[in-house]
Design an enzyme around this catalytic site. Sequence first.
Site, PDB file in Angstrom:
ATOM      1  N   GLU A 126      -6.604  55.311  78.639  1.00  0.00           N
ATOM      2  CA  GLU A 126      -5.650  55.700  77.598  1.00  0.00           C
ATOM      3  C   GLU A 126      -5.965  55.219  76.181  1.00  0.00           C
ATOM      4  OE1 GLU A 126      -2.613  53.805  80.106  1.00  0.00           O
ATOM      5  OE2 GLU A 126      -1.343  55.462  79.507  1.00  0.00           O
TER       6      GLU A 126
ATOM      7  N   ARG B 240      -0.791  60.060  78.712  1.00  0.00           N
ATOM      8  CA  ARG B 240      -1.856  59.193  78.206  1.00  0.00           C
ATOM      9  C   ARG B 240      -1.415  58.339  77.005  1.00  0.00           C
ATOM     10  NH1 ARG B 240      -7.887  61.793  77.932  1.00  0.00           N
ATOM     11  NH2 ARG B 240      -9.026  59.938  78.567  1.00  0.00           N
TER      12      ARG B 240
ATOM     13  N   GLU C  10       2.271  61.634  87.297  1.00  0.00           N
ATOM     14  CA  GLU C  10       2.612  60.278  87.732  1.00  0.00           C
ATOM     15  C   GLU C  10       3.925  60.312  88.514  1.00  0.00           C
ATOM     16  OE1 GLU C  10       2.348  57.164  84.781  1.00  0.00           O
ATOM     17  OE2 GLU C  10       3.594  55.805  85.955  1.00  0.00           O
TER      18      GLU C  10
ATOM     19  N   ALA D 193      -1.449  53.717  83.582  1.00  0.00           N
ATOM     20  CA  ALA D 193      -1.568  52.558  82.709  1.00  0.00           C
ATOM     21  C   ALA D 193      -3.040  52.130  82.552  1.00  0.00           C
ATOM     22  CB  ALA D 193      -0.706  51.390  83.212  1.00  0.00           C
TER      23      ALA D 193
ATOM     24  N   PHE E 283      -3.219  63.252  83.417  1.00  0.00           N
ATOM     25  CA  PHE E 283      -2.849  62.805  82.065  1.00  0.00           C
ATOM     26  C   PHE E 283      -1.432  62.255  81.994  1.00  0.00           C
ATOM     27  CE2 PHE E 283      -6.071  66.219  81.510  1.00  0.00           C
ATOM     28  CZ  PHE E 283      -7.096  65.409  81.057  1.00  0.00           C
TER      29      PHE E 283
ATOM     30  N   GLN F 204      -0.837  61.661  90.888  1.00  0.00           N
ATOM     31  CA  GLN F 204      -1.378  60.347  90.539  1.00  0.00           C
ATOM     32  C   GLN F 204      -0.722  59.260  91.385  1.00  0.00           C
ATOM     33  OE1 GLN F 204      -0.904  61.732  86.019  1.00  0.00           O
ATOM     34  NE2 GLN F 204      -1.473  59.580  86.114  1.00  0.00           N
TER      35      GLN F 204
ATOM     36  N   ARG G  62       6.960  50.377  76.184  1.00  0.00           N
ATOM     37  CA  ARG G  62       5.577  50.305  75.707  1.00  0.00           C
ATOM     38  C   ARG G  62       5.503  50.660  74.224  1.00  0.00           C
ATOM     39  NH1 ARG G  62       0.189  49.805  77.570  1.00  0.00           N
ATOM     40  NH2 ARG G  62       0.852  49.430  79.712  1.00  0.00           N
TER      41      ARG G  62
HETATM   42  N1  MTE Z   1      -9.327  61.546  82.289  1.00  0.00           N
HETATM   43  C1  MTE Z   1      -9.387  62.747  82.899  1.00  0.00           C
HETATM   44  N2  MTE Z   1     -10.573  63.389  82.937  1.00  0.00           N
HETATM   45  N3  MTE Z   1      -8.285  63.317  83.476  1.00  0.00           N
HETATM   46  C2  MTE Z   1      -7.058  62.701  83.432  1.00  0.00           C
HETATM   47  O1  MTE Z   1      -6.068  63.230  83.947  1.00  0.00           O
HETATM   48  N4  MTE Z   1      -5.766  60.726  82.689  1.00  0.00           N
HETATM   49  C3  MTE Z   1      -5.687  59.622  81.736  1.00  0.00           C
HETATM   50  C4  MTE Z   1      -6.980  58.794  81.741  1.00  0.00           C
HETATM   51  N5  MTE Z   1      -8.129  59.661  81.643  1.00  0.00           N
HETATM   52  C5  MTE Z   1      -6.957  61.424  82.780  1.00  0.00           C
HETATM   53  C6  MTE Z   1      -8.145  60.871  82.237  1.00  0.00           C
HETATM   54  C7  MTE Z   1      -4.570  58.714  81.984  1.00  0.00           C
HETATM   55  S1  MTE Z   1      -3.048  59.146  81.419  1.00  0.00           S
HETATM   56  C8  MTE Z   1      -4.735  57.518  82.626  1.00  0.00           C
HETATM   57  S2  MTE Z   1      -3.452  56.436  82.815  1.00  0.00           S
HETATM   58  C9  MTE Z   1      -6.038  57.110  83.181  1.00  0.00           C
HETATM   59  O2  MTE Z   1      -7.036  58.089  82.976  1.00  0.00           O
HETATM   60  C10 MTE Z   1      -5.865  56.855  84.669  1.00  0.00           C
HETATM   61  O3  MTE Z   1      -7.048  56.551  85.298  1.00  0.00           O
HETATM   62  P1  MTE Z   1      -7.737  55.094  85.263  1.00  0.00           P
HETATM   63  O4  MTE Z   1      -6.650  54.081  85.354  1.00  0.00           O
HETATM   64  O5  MTE Z   1      -8.611  55.098  86.443  1.00  0.00           O
HETATM   65  O6  MTE Z   1      -8.469  55.030  83.971  1.00  0.00           O
HETATM   66  N1  HPA Z   2       2.020  53.049  82.223  1.00  0.00           N
HETATM   67  C1  HPA Z   2       2.175  54.031  83.123  1.00  0.00           C
HETATM   68  N2  HPA Z   2       3.115  54.033  84.023  1.00  0.00           N
HETATM   69  C2  HPA Z   2       3.985  53.015  84.032  1.00  0.00           C
HETATM   70  C3  HPA Z   2       3.882  51.970  83.137  1.00  0.00           C
HETATM   71  C4  HPA Z   2       2.845  51.989  82.177  1.00  0.00           C
HETATM   72  O1  HPA Z   2       2.720  51.092  81.351  1.00  0.00           O
HETATM   73  N3  HPA Z   2       4.871  51.114  83.385  1.00  0.00           N
HETATM   74  C5  HPA Z   2       5.569  51.625  84.410  1.00  0.00           C
HETATM   75  N4  HPA Z   2       5.036  52.782  84.809  1.00  0.00           N
HETATM   76 MO1  MOS Z   3      -1.336  57.510  82.339  1.00  0.00          MO
HETATM   77  S1  MOS Z   3       0.056  58.179  80.992  1.00  0.00           S
HETATM   78  O1  MOS Z   3      -0.538  55.942  82.482  1.00  0.00           O
HETATM   79  O2  MOS Z   3      -0.836  58.372  83.715  1.00  0.00           O
END
Ligand code: MTE
Ligand code: HPA
Ligand code: MOS
Length: 759
Positions: free
Chosen positions: A711, A341, A231, A510, A227, A196, A309
């Site tokens: 999330e 997540r 990260e 995030a 998920f 990520q 958080r």
């Molecule tokens: N959806 C899918 N299909 N796969 C994933 O790994 N990760 C989640 C969410 N939805 C995830 C997911 C998490 S932890 C985050 S932070 C966000 O997607 C990240 O993507 P976005 O910021 O584009 O929504």
């Molecule tokens: N979400 C995910 N990653 C992060 C955050 C958060 O709020 N803050 C710092 N790293």
């Molecule tokens: Mo999502 S836990 O902020 O990768």
Amino acid sequence: MSRKSHPHESAALHVSGEASYADDLREAAGTLYAAVGMSESAHANIRSMDLAAVKASAGVVAVLTAKDIPGINDCGPIIKDDPILADGLVQYIGQAVFVVVAESYMQARRAATKAVIDYDELPAVLKPLDAKAAESFVAPPMQLVRGSPQEKLANSPNRNSGTLSVGGQEQFYLEGQISYVIPKEDNQFHVYCSTQHPTEMQHAVAHALKLYFNQVLVETRRMGGGFGGKESQSAIFACLAAICANHLNRPVKLRLDRDDDMMITGKRHCFEYDYDIGFDDDGKILAAKIEMVTRAGYSADLSVPVATRAVCHFDNAYYLSDVDIAAFCAKTNTQSNTAFRGFGGPQGAIAIEYLIDNIARILGKDPLDIRKINYYGKTSRNTTPYGQTVEDNVIHELTAEIEASSDYHQRHSEIQAFNKTSPILKKGLALTPLKFGISFNVVHFNQAGALVHVYVDGSILVNHGGTEMGQGLNTKVAQVVSHVLGVDLGIVRATPTDTSKVANTSATAASTGTDLNGKAAENAALKIRKRLCDLFVERFGGEVDDILFADNNVRNGSHEISFNELVEQAYLERIQLWSDGFYKTPELNWNKDTLTGRPFYYYAYGASVSEVLIDTLTGEWKLLRADLLHDAGNSINPAIDMGQVEGAFIQGMGWLTTEELKWTPKGKLATHAPSTYKIPAVNDCPDDLRVKLFDNKSKFDTIMRSKAVGEPPLLLGFSVFFAIRDAIASVADYTQNPELNAPATPEAILSAITGLQQP
Ligand code: MTE
Ligand code: HPA
Ligand code: MOS
């Protein structure tokens, strides 16, 4: 064109199996395979390490240890306490001690088991509360106090105190951790990584190999899920593969087996809570005091922002005038816990939901009534404990809508009647709300860049700093560009994420992926549109403001030209048809010492209603029906957003019900495969699942007035847990608060039932 339920950009490739993940890339000649040798002690000094049998194992090319790392032996994201390979000291069972490279994947894995390591055992701390008692933390404790909680508690007419435990959770991405590193000329490295956070991988690899960042290129086409688990924790694998590739000057792939992946990597933080709450006779909260102890694991990783958080989500949707919230990141000799997540948000919010549930039963009221009277107000009672004003509150309307659409009150009465006549099977119902803050709680992470290329044939390529993990980010960003330039989505293609294209990116995390990268891509596309507008005016006259880009055409009141034709003419006029774009989220500020400021640009909201049936003799249960109503603002792609809502709900339900992490008394993770760790399957999804996006528009200037959706809906899973608790409470005619910890496994449910005094 925009705001439509277009299929995911890779939907056809996903279902046909043609989508290529890191392990599917055609391998370069001479590729070797790596496997990790792991610590078998939770805490020890390594007295000696005999790797002769590993080296002699069939197909082995090299065995590397800490001393073979040319640069810094660390891959920690914030605090440098994460060795890539243990150097003398091991701190958990599963910690990487050496890496073996062989001609085949299986040869490497077999060889990795053959080390003979002599440990000089040290005392291990395996539980967060033991770590707290020993004052063993990965970072200083944090505390947020507002008002005079102690005094208000003392004067409250009603008071409730106790403890709660909520378990951790394995990310269980379908594609495991993987990195594939190809050495290039002049000491450069191309790293294909399921991550990520390509930029952080670039930095970690450069530090490990003692290179400049410009010598390392990290590329991520897509992940099979992250998920949060990719990260920061993809770094160790990127570094290990890079160290091997550097040492041997050959391409090296490191793909984790599921068991090893679960053994090595961190999970969602489990939390232990100690609470004390005061409330009036209507159930209005007068004061709350909570201490949260989280299992950080052996190193800091992202535990501090996760705990922050959690502190900033203890309020969930409720106004808490007088509060004392403390958080401790306990250092234990287990995997280093990380993002998952919600990132601490769910762990913060579940605690207040538990307390509200308690208040309701103590007062003999419906928990929904207690929730509603404690909701943030629209114009008063609307500042969070950390000082941010809640300006976009829609929880009242949203709750009213789902209360009606789920037929909450009617079903509530029917269930109570059913339970009177059913001695063994009991039903439960719960409606839980959520409010979730959007933005990284580290201000400078809230920036993004993009590159948009319009080619002479009118086709468009978009590159941005975000990564695709199945969430549909590339589809939504492409929709933004197609909207700005008024062309069909089919002509807009997203490229793999690549650190040589957009530099210094943040993690896709995030939930900010679309908010940040969508705005950056919009910014780039607007610059190109402006240049095309100027040309249009030069050719046809009129005003720039009157020009419309739509339906693959560019027009004003009197003239129309196809987008492609205008592009061609622009090229002949030597006009730049590609552009960079940049975005930073406005209005953010955060003081990490006082834990106050405006950490979030805005909030997302939602609510869910779950109905369950439990068997009081076996503890088994079933989710009969779930209604979800979620605020994605003015959704860019409702189908994708609904997919996120459904997936997050089920994932949240899994966290709170079936997924249980267990360690042996020696500290070895015992649940390291799907045979012993139960994620929800299709059979666990309710037959009756009603999902709706709340009709809303962001109050703030977000991309196309949409809201982040990745999330927040994980918190919708709360209603399943509280419906189970409601069903258990019926056994004692709703007069007692069942002591139910999460996950609510059948064992936990049975134990909560037996813990009730029979009326
Ligand atoms: N959806 C899918 N299909 N796969 C994933 O790994 N990760 C989640 C969410 N939805 C995830 C997911 C998490 S932890 C985050 S932070 C966000 O997607 C990240 O993507 P976005 O910021 O584009 O929504
Ligand atoms: N979400 C995910 N990653 C992060 C955050 C958060 O709020 N803050 C710092 N790293
Ligand atoms: Mo999502 S836990 O902020 O990768």
